[in-house]
Design an enzyme around this catalytic site. Structure first.
Site, PDB file in Angstrom:
ATOM      1  N   HIS A 162       0.829  -1.207   0.000  1.00 43.89           N
ATOM      2  CA  HIS A 162       0.000   0.000   0.000  1.00 43.89           C
ATOM      3  C   HIS A 162       0.862   1.256   0.000  1.00 43.89           C
ATOM      4  O   HIS A 162       0.343   2.373  -0.059  1.00 43.89           O
ATOM      5  CB  HIS A 162      -0.912  -0.032   1.233  1.00 43.89           C
ATOM      6  CG  HIS A 162      -2.011   0.973   1.224  1.00 43.89           C
ATOM      7  ND1 HIS A 162      -2.080   2.003   2.139  1.00 43.89           N
ATOM      8  CD2 HIS A 162      -3.095   1.111   0.420  1.00 43.89           C
ATOM      9  CE1 HIS A 162      -3.160   2.733   1.903  1.00 43.89           C
ATOM     10  NE2 HIS A 162      -3.791   2.213   0.870  1.00 43.89           N
TER      11      HIS A 162
ATOM     12  N   TYR B 211      -8.626  14.184  -4.002  1.00 42.90           N
ATOM     13  CA  TYR B 211      -8.115  13.658  -2.736  1.00 42.90           C
ATOM     14  C   TYR B 211      -7.062  14.620  -2.188  1.00 42.90           C
ATOM     15  O   TYR B 211      -6.152  15.024  -2.920  1.00 42.90           O
ATOM     16  CB  TYR B 211      -7.455  12.291  -2.927  1.00 42.90           C
ATOM     17  CG  TYR B 211      -8.391  11.127  -3.141  1.00 42.90           C
ATOM     18  CD1 TYR B 211      -9.698  11.312  -3.575  1.00 42.90           C
ATOM     19  CD2 TYR B 211      -7.955   9.823  -2.922  1.00 42.90           C
ATOM     20  CE1 TYR B 211     -10.541  10.235  -3.780  1.00 42.90           C
ATOM     21  CE2 TYR B 211      -8.801   8.733  -3.124  1.00 42.90           C
ATOM     22  CZ  TYR B 211     -10.093   8.953  -3.553  1.00 42.90           C
ATOM     23  OH  TYR B 211     -10.937   7.888  -3.758  1.00 42.90           O
TER      24      TYR B 211
ATOM     25  N   ARG C  58     -11.160  10.669   9.311  1.00 39.20           N
ATOM     26  CA  ARG C  58     -12.187  10.886   8.302  1.00 39.20           C
ATOM     27  C   ARG C  58     -13.363   9.918   8.432  1.00 39.20           C
ATOM     28  O   ARG C  58     -14.509  10.325   8.396  1.00 39.20           O
ATOM     29  CB  ARG C  58     -11.590  10.749   6.899  1.00 39.20           C
ATOM     30  CG  ARG C  58     -12.561  11.139   5.795  1.00 39.20           C
ATOM     31  CD  ARG C  58     -12.034  10.786   4.418  1.00 39.20           C
ATOM     32  NE  ARG C  58     -12.231   9.374   4.101  1.00 39.20           N
ATOM     33  CZ  ARG C  58     -11.394   8.637   3.390  1.00 39.20           C
ATOM     34  NH1 ARG C  58     -10.271   9.158   2.950  1.00 39.20           N
ATOM     35  NH2 ARG C  58     -11.651   7.371   3.133  1.00 39.20           N
TER      36      ARG C  58
ATOM     37  N   HIS D 258      -7.388  12.588   2.768  1.00 37.96           N
ATOM     38  CA  HIS D 258      -6.790  11.284   2.514  1.00 37.96           C
ATOM     39  C   HIS D 258      -5.409  11.111   3.127  1.00 37.96           C
ATOM     40  O   HIS D 258      -4.918   9.997   3.256  1.00 37.96           O
ATOM     41  CB  HIS D 258      -6.724  11.056   0.998  1.00 37.96           C
ATOM     42  CG  HIS D 258      -6.399   9.670   0.579  1.00 37.96           C
ATOM     43  ND1 HIS D 258      -5.180   9.300   0.067  1.00 37.96           N
ATOM     44  CD2 HIS D 258      -7.138   8.531   0.614  1.00 37.96           C
ATOM     45  CE1 HIS D 258      -5.178   8.007  -0.203  1.00 37.96           C
ATOM     46  NE2 HIS D 258      -6.352   7.509   0.112  1.00 37.96           N
TER      47      HIS D 258
END
Length: 674
Positions: free
Chosen positions: A423, A456, A552, A580
């Protein structure tokens, strides 16, 4: 209760999205977008989370008791009850606020009312020209042998209201949902293709006496269940699973609430739908298609544009790498242009001194300029290695297609690591001049995706500092060979030191308070779910450390509970850009530490992924991030506080309005070249 349930906390976030749809201060078409976002979010939630819970309910109950604070069946009941309430609110916002406001603006969206005479021919012509040949009407009867397959997220009409026989017809997904009709008296008219089909339903089922049409929609289980694959050809498995995705078991059967009980029972029997899968809805489904509603008055009724800002250091040079040699560059998207990232890769592809390029991809843009630059680099004789994560949910097919294109161009592609997702959002460029090698690193909080970079809010660091580039090079070596044993000092890397380092930083704040100093932590995340990290924050709160969180979406931490978390506040910002970035600030008695990265504090990120968190050492760059965090914590326009009961409480209005995203843009603009 020490921890909020993960899924119930997520529903609290989606409810916050719905709050923006009902906010009269938000431009009308932005409110419509928030309705669409809410609906899209809910679709994915049912396809993944609710579907998973239903699978869990079916396993041995003793195993369930060991893993869950509450029985999954009870959680499901709470989810469905909360979703029902939110859907009711959604309908009221659309019906009582949005539709009347559109009409005040001279924009008429047909619903159930008869067509004006001026529109009858246009609607019938559109049906004949565009829709008719895409329809597949069939008759359903009890005991039929060939049960039709309902596509995932597909819209259908059930026609009639009989116990023995019903009609079924698809609503074509390949057409835009809303059709513009001729203006009448200066007013704009739109009609959903659903209603065009309703107008012509007698042509499809002429033998039916009752031609009432009820909308239905099925969400199917979309979890690929590949997180724990440890052997075999992972890419082939994923390709096979993608083909099966739309054949998944039902997760939600949405139906028109005006449908009779007998018709609903008939459908349950024909399609083998469980009563637990039934969710009552309205006349229209797939409200994420509201993104497609044209705005004939654009740019009126929309957000004012915020053109991407320029960065002076990068505007005044023809060679990115010379700038990065002299100083670190911190970029803030979408406030500043993502074009600098594209230029970074393009210059790497064409610079004669660049010999090597390495990058990781998690979600690749459909038309990726970065991938095209990497292909160009390979064609120019450079050594290019790319790690492509093919387990990125809902992006697997696109990632695979780009991987194949890059591989054909001579790029070395490294596919997913079984059992782990990569990721991290990183890249490494090496320049070779004679015997001297210089490395340039890109560390990001968001994906290499120029489309999502426009909406984002993320940060990225460009640096040539060897203490960072060397460790990043080691990480790329590990992605190529997981048998390597590595140590990281500057970078926090999941699977190596990320939990240890974060716990040490929290412990340092605790020790500072115990020794008479001040303890202060600010953490910004998309999701906070891991119980061990939450417990560590509880420990710090009880020691007297002031903790301010900006979360968030999912937040399992309960703030403001006496004796447990009274020193913790949880803030949530929902505005025009999706928050983000992940940011970590530790006061350390004035010797402040600041980190950015890709890692949320969820079990999947900390235990089952490769994540990278990187430090900011430059005082100017730390100051930029401190300013961003400060105004986000003070946001009293789009900011809310999460209370100990999961309610979104608006921040106190204050003397001065603070809207973090706009204010940060304005602050950056004051330092930006014209």
């Amino acid at each position: 209760m020490k921890f909020f349930d993960r899924d119930i906390s997520w529903l609290s976030f989606n409810k916050r999205v719905l709050m923006e749809a009902s906010n009269p201060e938000v431009p009308l078409y932005e409110r419509i977008k928030f309705l669409a976002i809410y609906s899209s979010n809910l679709d994915e939630f049912f396809r993944v989370r609710v579907a998973s819970l239903r699978r869990i309910v079916e396993i041995d109950k003793k195993k369930i008791n060991k893993k869950f604070d509450q029985q999954p069946k009870k959680i499901l009941e709470r989810i469905l009850a909360e979703v029902h309430d939110q859907q009711e609110q959604f309908g009221k916002i659309k019906r009582d606020q949005i539709i009347p406001l559109l009409r005040e603006e001279g924009i008429h969206l047909y619903r159930s009312e008869p067509l004006l005479n001026e529109h009858v021919k246009a609607v019938n012509d559109y049906f004949e020209r565009e829709i008719k040949d895409l329809l597949h009407p069939i008759t359903l009867a009890n005991g039929i042998q060939n049960i039709p397959h309902l596509e995932n997220k597909g819209l259908y009409f059930v026609v009639g209201d009989e116990r023995k026989e019903l009609g079924l017809v698809n609503v074509p997904s390949q057409l835009r949902r809303f059709v513009e009709l001729p203006e009448v008296n200066g007013k704009h008219y739109f009609v959903a293709i659903d209603d065009i089909i309703r107008e012509n339903i007698n042509l499809l089922f002429p033998h039916f006496d009752n031609k009432a049409a009820y909308s239905i929609k099925l969400n199917r289980d979309a979890d690929l269940q590949i997180e724990d694959e440890y052997s075999g050809d992972l890419v082939a498995k994923i390709e096979k699973q993608i083909e099966k995705r739309d054949l998944g078991v039902p997760a939600r059967f949405l139906y028109d609430k005006d449908m009779s009980d007998s018709t609903l029972a008939f459908l349950e029997n024909v399609f083998d739908i469980s009563e637990n899968d039934l969710v009552q809805g309205g006349r229209y489904h797939n409200m994420n298609d509201l993104f497609q509603l044209p705005n004939p008055k654009s740019p009126e009724l929309e957000n004012e544009p915020l053109p991407a800002l320029k960065v002076q250091d990068l505007e005044e040079t023809k060679d990115f790498f010379n700038v990065i040699d002299k100083k670190d560059i911190l970029l803030h998207f979408p406030y500043q242009s993502y074009g600098y990232v594209l230029r970074f890769f393009e210059e790497a592809a064409t610079n004669e001194s660049v010999t090597d390029i390495k990058a990781t991809f998690y979600r690749i843009a459909a038309d990726s300029a970065i991938c095209r630059s990497l292909i160009k680099a390979a064609q120019n004789g450079k050594s290019v290695s790319v790690f492509v994560e093919v387990k990125a949910r809902f992006d697997e097919a696109n990632n695979l297609q780009w991987a194949e294109r890059m591989e054909k161009a001579g790029i070395r592609i490294i596919y997913s690591i079984p059992g782990l997702k990569v990721h991290a959002k990183v890249a490494l460029v090496t320049k070779t001049i004679g015997s001297r090698k210089t490395k340039y690193a890109y560390f990001g909080t968001g994906n290499f995706n120029e489309k999502t970079a426009k909406i984002y809010a993320d940060e990225a660091l460009l640096t040539s500092q060897s203490y960072l580039t060397n460790e990043l090079d080691s990480l790329f070596s590990y992605l190529n060979d997981q048998n390597l044993s590595l140590e990281f000092n500057e970078l926090f890397v999941a699977q190596f030191n990320i939990r240890k380092q974060f716990r040490a930083l929290i412990d340092r704040e605790i020790d500072n308070v115990k020794n008479g100093g001040e303890g202060h932590i600010i953490i910004k995340l998309n999701n906070l779910e891991d119980e061990k990290m939450i417990s560590k924050l509880y420990e710090a709160s009880q020691a007297g450390v002031r903790i301010e969180l900006i979360v968030r979406a999912i937040c399992r931490l309960r703030p403001g509970v006496e004796g447990m978390s009274e020193n913790i506040s949880v803030h949530r910002i929902v505005d025009r850009f999706l928050e983000h970035s992940r940011v970590f600030y530790f006061y350390n008695n004035g010797a402040e530490s600041m980190y950015l990265g890709s890692a949320d504090w969820m079990r999947r990120n900390l235990y089952h992924r490769i994540e990278v968190v990187f430090p900011l050492h430059d005082p100017t760059l730390k100051g930029e991030m401190k300013h961003l965090l400060k105004i986000q914590l003070e946001d009293n326009v789009k900011g809310t506080l999460l209370d100990k009961d999961l309610a979104n409480i608006p921040n106190e209005p204050g003397i001065k309005k603070v809207r973090a995203q706009h204010d940060f843009y304005t602050w950056l603009k004051s330092n930006s070249p014209a």
